[in-house]
Design a protein around this motif. Sequence first.
Motif, PDB file in Angstrom:
ATOM      1  N   GLY A 130       9.243   8.523   1.279  1.00  8.42           N
ATOM      2  CA  GLY A 130      10.237   7.491   0.995  1.00  8.42           C
ATOM      3  C   GLY A 130      11.190   7.955  -0.072  1.00  8.42           C
ATOM      4  N   ASN A 131      12.027   7.024  -0.532  1.00  5.98           N
ATOM      5  CA  ASN A 131      13.054   7.343  -1.516  1.00  5.98           C
ATOM      6  C   ASN A 131      13.076   6.341  -2.654  1.00  5.98           C
ATOM      7  OD1 ASN A 131      14.501   8.142   1.411  1.00  5.98           O
ATOM      8  ND2 ASN A 131      14.757   9.674  -0.208  1.00  5.98           N
ATOM      9  N   PHE A 132      13.466   6.839  -3.829  1.00  7.37           N
ATOM     10  CA  PHE A 132      13.758   5.988  -4.988  1.00  7.37           C
ATOM     11  C   PHE A 132      15.275   5.974  -5.119  1.00  7.37           C
ATOM     12  CE2 PHE A 132       9.629   8.043  -6.232  1.00  7.37           C
ATOM     13  CZ  PHE A 132       8.843   6.921  -6.057  1.00  7.37           C
ATOM     14  N   MET A 133      15.884   4.825  -4.872  1.00 12.59           N
ATOM     15  CA  MET A 133      17.340   4.761  -4.814  1.00 12.59           C
ATOM     16  C   MET A 133      17.964   4.147  -6.054  1.00 12.59           C
ATOM     17  SD  MET A 133      17.576   3.596  -0.806  1.00 12.59           S
ATOM     18  CE  MET A 133      19.333   3.845  -0.702  1.00 12.59           C
ATOM     19  N   GLN A 134      17.140   3.763  -7.043  1.00 10.91           N
ATOM     20  CA  GLN A 134      17.672   3.124  -8.250  1.00 10.91           C
ATOM     21  C   GLN A 134      17.114   3.789  -9.511  1.00 10.91           C
ATOM     22  OE1 GLN A 134      16.799  -1.042  -7.833  1.00 10.91           O
ATOM     23  NE2 GLN A 134      18.230  -1.343  -6.130  1.00 10.91           N
ATOM     24  N   LEU A 135      17.180   5.110  -9.539  1.00  9.27           N
ATOM     25  CA  LEU A 135      16.678   5.840 -10.711  1.00  9.27           C
ATOM     26  C   LEU A 135      17.647   5.765 -11.885  1.00  9.27           C
ATOM     27  CD1 LEU A 135      15.222   9.062  -9.034  1.00  9.27           C
ATOM     28  CD2 LEU A 135      13.960   7.100  -9.925  1.00  9.27           C
ATOM     29  N   GLY A 136      18.912   5.584 -11.605  1.00 10.59           N
ATOM     30  CA  GLY A 136      19.894   5.584 -12.696  1.00 10.59           C
ATOM     31  C   GLY A 136      19.944   6.945 -13.355  1.00 10.59           C
ATOM     32  N   ASN A 137      19.888   6.955 -14.675  1.00 11.20           N
ATOM     33  CA  ASN A 137      19.871   8.207 -15.436  1.00 11.20           C
ATOM     34  C   ASN A 137      18.451   8.685 -15.716  1.00 11.20           C
ATOM     35  OD1 ASN A 137      22.700   8.282 -15.576  1.00 11.20           O
ATOM     36  ND2 ASN A 137      22.697   6.908 -17.388  1.00 11.20           N
ATOM     37  N   LEU A 174      22.943  13.207  -3.528  1.00 11.32           N
ATOM     38  CA  LEU A 174      22.918  11.749  -3.382  1.00 11.32           C
ATOM     39  C   LEU A 174      22.473  11.029  -4.651  1.00 11.32           C
ATOM     40  CD1 LEU A 174      21.323  11.496   0.192  1.00 11.32           C
ATOM     41  CD2 LEU A 174      23.739  11.273  -0.408  1.00 11.32           C
ATOM     42  N   GLY A 175      21.729  11.727  -5.472  1.00 14.57           N
ATOM     43  CA  GLY A 175      21.211  11.092  -6.678  1.00 14.57           C
ATOM     44  C   GLY A 175      19.969  10.248  -6.396  1.00 14.57           C
ATOM     45  N   TRP A 176      19.403  10.411  -5.248  1.00  9.96           N
ATOM     46  CA  TRP A 176      18.181   9.666  -4.889  1.00  9.96           C
ATOM     47  C   TRP A 176      16.949  10.511  -5.175  1.00  9.96           C
ATOM     48  CZ3 TRP A 176      19.665   7.880   0.750  1.00  9.96           C
ATOM     49  CH2 TRP A 176      20.717   6.936   0.680  1.00  9.96           C
ATOM     50  N   GLY A 177      15.895   9.835  -5.563  1.00 11.68           N
ATOM     51  CA  GLY A 177      14.614  10.509  -5.658  1.00 11.68           C
ATOM     52  C   GLY A 177      13.865  10.407  -4.332  1.00 11.68           C
ATOM     53  N   VAL A 182       4.692   2.914  -3.841  1.00 16.49           N
ATOM     54  CA  VAL A 182       4.749   4.120  -4.674  1.00 16.49           C
ATOM     55  C   VAL A 182       5.726   3.851  -5.816  1.00 16.49           C
ATOM     56  CG1 VAL A 182       5.245   6.583  -4.758  1.00 16.49           C
ATOM     57  CG2 VAL A 182       4.236   5.581  -2.690  1.00 16.49           C
ATOM     58  N   GLU A 183       5.307   4.136  -7.028  1.00 16.38           N
ATOM     59  CA  GLU A 183       6.117   3.873  -8.226  1.00 16.38           C
ATOM     60  C   GLU A 183       6.470   5.172  -8.942  1.00 16.38           C
ATOM     61  OE1 GLU A 183       4.154  -0.476  -9.359  1.00 16.38           O
ATOM     62  OE2 GLU A 183       3.390   1.354 -10.319  1.00 16.38           O
ATOM     63  N   ALA A 184       7.673   5.206  -9.500  1.00 19.21           N
ATOM     64  CA  ALA A 184       8.159   6.381 -10.248  1.00 19.21           C
ATOM     65  C   ALA A 184       8.260   6.034 -11.737  1.00 19.21           C
ATOM     66  CB  ALA A 184       9.518   6.821  -9.733  1.00 19.21           C
ATOM     67  N   TYR A 185       7.708   6.921 -12.608  1.00 20.00           N
ATOM     68  CA  TYR A 185       7.714   6.704 -14.061  1.00 20.00           C
ATOM     69  C   TYR A 185       8.393   7.900 -14.743  1.00 20.00           C
ATOM     70  CZ  TYR A 185       4.190   3.055 -13.241  1.00 20.00           C
ATOM     71  OH  TYR A 185       3.519   1.936 -12.820  1.00 20.00           O
ATOM     72  N   ASP A 186       9.011   7.613 -15.924  1.00 21.53           N
ATOM     73  CA  ASP A 186       9.573   8.725 -16.722  1.00 21.53           C
ATOM     74  C   ASP A 186       8.551   9.199 -17.731  1.00 21.53           C
ATOM     75  OD1 ASP A 186       9.532   6.850 -18.769  1.00 21.53           O
ATOM     76  OD2 ASP A 186      11.717   6.637 -18.901  1.00 21.53           O
ATOM     77  N   GLU A 187       8.948  10.096 -18.606  1.00 23.74           N
ATOM     78  CA  GLU A 187       8.024  10.669 -19.592  1.00 23.74           C
ATOM     79  C   GLU A 187       7.456   9.612 -20.534  1.00 23.74           C
ATOM     80  OE1 GLU A 187       6.681  13.504 -20.007  1.00 23.74           O
ATOM     81  OE2 GLU A 187       7.823  14.843 -18.697  1.00 23.74           O
ATOM     82  N   ALA A 188       8.235   8.577 -20.816  1.00 26.41           N
ATOM     83  CA  ALA A 188       7.796   7.540 -21.743  1.00 26.41           C
ATOM     84  C   ALA A 188       6.936   6.484 -21.059  1.00 26.41           C
ATOM     85  CB  ALA A 188       9.008   6.882 -22.398  1.00 26.41           C
ATOM     86  N   GLY A 189       6.675   6.656 -19.775  1.00 28.88           N
ATOM     87  CA  GLY A 189       5.858   5.686 -19.057  1.00 28.88           C
ATOM     88  C   GLY A 189       6.636   4.491 -18.567  1.00 28.88           C
ATOM     89  N   VAL A 190       7.967   4.598 -18.583  1.00 29.62           N
ATOM     90  CA  VAL A 190       8.801   3.490 -18.110  1.00 29.62           C
ATOM     91  C   VAL A 190       8.863   3.539 -16.581  1.00 29.62           C
ATOM     92  CG1 VAL A 190      11.108   2.469 -18.111  1.00 29.62           C
ATOM     93  CG2 VAL A 190      10.185   3.494 -20.212  1.00 29.62           C
ATOM     94  N   LEU A 191       8.623   2.407 -15.964  1.00 31.49           N
ATOM     95  CA  LEU A 191       8.706   2.314 -14.509  1.00 31.49           C
ATOM     96  C   LEU A 191      10.178   2.327 -14.108  1.00 31.49           C
ATOM     97  CD1 LEU A 191       7.481   1.842 -11.680  1.00 31.49           C
ATOM     98  CD2 LEU A 191       7.445  -0.605 -12.193  1.00 31.49           C
ATOM     99  N   LEU A 192      10.604   3.357 -13.414  1.00 31.33           N
ATOM    100  CA  LEU A 192      11.998   3.515 -13.030  1.00 31.33           C
ATOM    101  C   LEU A 192      12.322   2.823 -11.715  1.00 31.33           C
ATOM    102  CD1 LEU A 192      12.403   7.311 -13.887  1.00 31.33           C
ATOM    103  CD2 LEU A 192      13.009   5.347 -15.322  1.00 31.33           C
ATOM    104  N   ASP A 193      11.492   2.974 -10.709  1.00 30.32           N
ATOM    105  CA  ASP A 193      11.775   2.405  -9.396  1.00 30.32           C
ATOM    106  C   ASP A 193      10.487   2.425  -8.583  1.00 30.32           C
ATOM    107  OD1 ASP A 193      13.147   1.239  -7.362  1.00 30.32           O
ATOM    108  OD2 ASP A 193      14.269   3.033  -6.765  1.00 30.32           O
ATOM    109  N   SER A 194      10.490   1.667  -7.504  1.00 32.94           N
ATOM    110  CA  SER A 194       9.328   1.632  -6.604  1.00 32.94           C
ATOM    111  C   SER A 194       9.804   1.487  -5.174  1.00 32.94           C
ATOM    112  CB  SER A 194       8.371   0.493  -6.972  1.00 32.94           C
ATOM    113  OG  SER A 194       9.007  -0.761  -6.795  1.00 32.94           O
TER     114      SER A 194
END
Length: 319
Positions: A202-209, A150-153, A174-186
Amino acid sequence: MSDPNTPQYQPGDVVNGHRLTQQSDGSLAWVPVDTEAAAPSAPAAPTEPGAPAHVEGTPTPTTAQPKSRTWLWITLGAIGAVVLLIVLVVSIGIANLPRSAEAAKPDQSAGQRAHDEDEQPEASEPAEPAAPKVQDLSVAGTAFGVDTDLGWGWYAVTIDNPNVDYIFTSGFTVEAYDEAGVLLDSDTTYTTILSGQTVLTGNFMQLGNGSIARIEARGPAASGATYSAAASTGTFTVGNLAVSLEYEPYSKVTGQITSTFAEDQDFVQIDLVARDGAGTIVGVNSTYLDRLPAGGTAQFEQGFWKIPAGATVEAFPHL
């Protein structure tokens, strides 16, 4: 010769409080009635008929009045004066007396008195012990991953509420961050955190790449707690939980939720966590109950995709 206008008195006559009395030497004298009893009079000397009596000290003739009536008026006047004096003294004394606080108060109606009695402070009761200080919620564990199909987190966060008599009713993000500390989705869940541990999924549905490197949970502070005594707050219990493989890779999870709440609970959320043989969280899902009867039990059923062989599933109901 005697004056014809001069009154003629006989022994025994009383004039102005004096009685005409014959003395021992035969003469007549006016003797006060009060002293007459103390000195007996001598027998009257015979006189010639028609001869005027010789009277010594004859008082001036006036209109005779009874002595007893004169003293009656004197006595009544004295008594009246005394009574008037007493009345004046008592009146002055009462006027100068200090008025007590109760006497000085205006008369109160029955309703006012009842109102005043109601406002009287009651006897103080023993003070209740101070409630314990509210402690902050804490994150006891986290897990996250990505569904490649699905590509969802997805995520699972274990929240610990150390307060026995306090609950938290608020949004939990709940917030998701990448290695650079960029907030990807919540993702935000509005729920009630009861005492003890609660697992939110829950799910993160807008992670993109983006690729999740870490997650953070943000919830209410201790100041947002609501007092709810443990003795009167309900709880949930999970029973008869089972996992069955329907077909590869689809599995079915069933179970029952029992409530001790005094009222029916609607839309009870049930978060499901799948663990592999090592205990690592490898997937999440959720479902809900339309209604859970007060003090009753309701069953649920939910499917799972791609659960590893031998995996176990845990269920976490919450409001």
